[in-house]
Write an enzyme that holds these catalytic residues in place. Structure first.
Site, mmCIF file in Angstrom:
data_model
loop_
_atom_site.group_PDB
_atom_site.id
_atom_site.type_symbol
_atom_site.label_atom_id
_atom_site.label_comp_id
_atom_site.label_asym_id
_atom_site.label_seq_id
_atom_site.Cartn_x
_atom_site.Cartn_y
_atom_site.Cartn_z
ATOM 1 N N HIS A 43 0.869 -1.181 0.000
ATOM 2 C CA HIS A 43 0.000 0.000 0.000
ATOM 3 C C HIS A 43 0.907 1.231 0.000
ATOM 4 O O HIS A 43 1.218 1.774 1.064
ATOM 5 C CB HIS A 43 -0.908 -0.023 1.226
ATOM 6 C CG HIS A 43 -1.986 1.013 1.217
ATOM 7 N ND1 HIS A 43 -3.257 0.792 1.691
ATOM 8 C CD2 HIS A 43 -1.990 2.302 0.793
ATOM 9 C CE1 HIS A 43 -3.983 1.885 1.560
ATOM 10 N NE2 HIS A 43 -3.219 2.824 1.028
ATOM 11 N N GLU A 70 -2.502 -1.567 -3.282
ATOM 12 C CA GLU A 70 -3.626 -0.864 -2.679
ATOM 13 C C GLU A 70 -3.349 0.633 -2.640
ATOM 14 O O GLU A 70 -2.200 1.059 -2.544
ATOM 15 C CB GLU A 70 -3.836 -1.325 -1.232
ATOM 16 C CG GLU A 70 -4.103 -2.789 -1.058
ATOM 17 C CD GLU A 70 -4.281 -3.163 0.404
ATOM 18 O OE1 GLU A 70 -4.852 -4.239 0.659
ATOM 19 O OE2 GLU A 70 -3.862 -2.385 1.290
ATOM 20 N N HIS A 206 -7.660 -6.318 7.406
ATOM 21 C CA HIS A 206 -7.446 -5.290 8.430
ATOM 22 C C HIS A 206 -7.623 -5.884 9.815
ATOM 23 O O HIS A 206 -8.732 -6.195 10.244
ATOM 24 C CB HIS A 206 -8.355 -4.066 8.274
ATOM 25 C CG HIS A 206 -7.736 -2.843 8.923
ATOM 26 N ND1 HIS A 206 -6.881 -1.995 8.269
ATOM 27 C CD2 HIS A 206 -7.801 -2.383 10.188
ATOM 28 C CE1 HIS A 206 -6.469 -1.044 9.078
ATOM 29 N NE2 HIS A 206 -7.016 -1.264 10.267
#
Length: 254
Positions: A43, A70, A206
């Site tokens: 990310h 991401e 997450h």
């Protein structure tokens, strides 16, 4: 079977705490692959506080498993404030240059410590749809980071996404506190059912860890992939990387 994609952000964060190339990001990606990881996730944020632009190109050049990038597709170019670190070209430009197997669009802001909510497609659907179309035209499977809200998930199908990634913080928090974990998990089951009915693939991530992952993987229907970084990295400090990845694969039922 559910794929395990290992997020390398925390490995990069350790490296960036010093002026060094240690730990080496591609080397650790290969260690994850050798240990049984099914994919690699990064990310890259515009401040490049962990994964940097060059890391993305280095990983793309060596990976033998699926690469998932991401980020917020609305993020434009930024100048680097650190010597020797290339400028951030903007998220969409970076993804178009690399063309990973999967791109997960996340509505995070510059000031966020980490991602903390999914897309509100009632508000942003018209902006997201052409970005999804552009990515898919390049052969990139596109996933949207979403809260477990069936109405919003059905909108993800309408804007053309291939998959959603369920934001699992509420489930992880409920498991940790012991409060209403059954009710919260039921929300994710309903969200996954809505995704399946809409023809969407289902990812999740997450704060999933070795304690809360087995039940989630067993009970959420149609789950294709989990992306895990923070907890996996912490567990690797205690257990070693290879043993940790084996434990996460076992938690997924493999």
């Amino acid at each position: 079977m559910i794929a395990l994609s290992v997020n390398l952000n925390k490995i990069a964060l350790i490296r960036n705490s010093r002026d060094t190339t240690n730990p080496d990001i591609p080397l650790h990606a290969q260690m994850c692959i050798d240990a049984g990881a099914d994919g690699i996730t990064v990310h890259p944020r515009p401040d490049q506080r962990h994964i940097r632009v060059q890391d993305c190109f280095d990983l793309a050049a060596m990976l033998s498993v699926e690469f998932n990038i991401e980020g917020n597709p609305m993020t434009g170019p930024r100048r680097s404030e650190r010597a020797g670190v290339s400028d951030y070209p903007g998220f969409m430009e970076l993804v178009k240059a690399i063309r990973p197997a999967q791109c997960t669009l996340v509505p995070d802001g510059d000031g966020q410590l980490t991602s903390d909510h999914g897309f509100d497609l009632k508000k942003d659907g018209d902006r997201v749809a052409p970005l999804v179309e552009e990515l898919k035209s390049l052969g990139i499977r596109t996933s949207l980071f979403m809260d477990p809200v069936p109405e919003q998930i059905r909108l993800a199908a309408q804007v053309g996404a291939d998959r959603i990634e369920l934001y699992t913080e509420t489930y992880a928090a409920a498991c940790k506190s012991g409060a209403a974990a059954d009710a919260v998990l039921a929300e994710f089951v309903r969200a996954a059912e809505a995704a399946g009915e809409a023809g969407l693939g289902i990812n999740a991530g997450h704060d999933l860890d070795l304690h809360n992952l087995p039940r989630f993987a067993a009970e959420v229907p149609g789950l294709l992939e989990v992306s895990i970084g923070h907890a996996l990295t912490v567990d690797a400090l205690r257990m070693g990387l290879a043993a940790t990845i084996a434990a996460y694969q076992q938690a997924l039922g493999k």
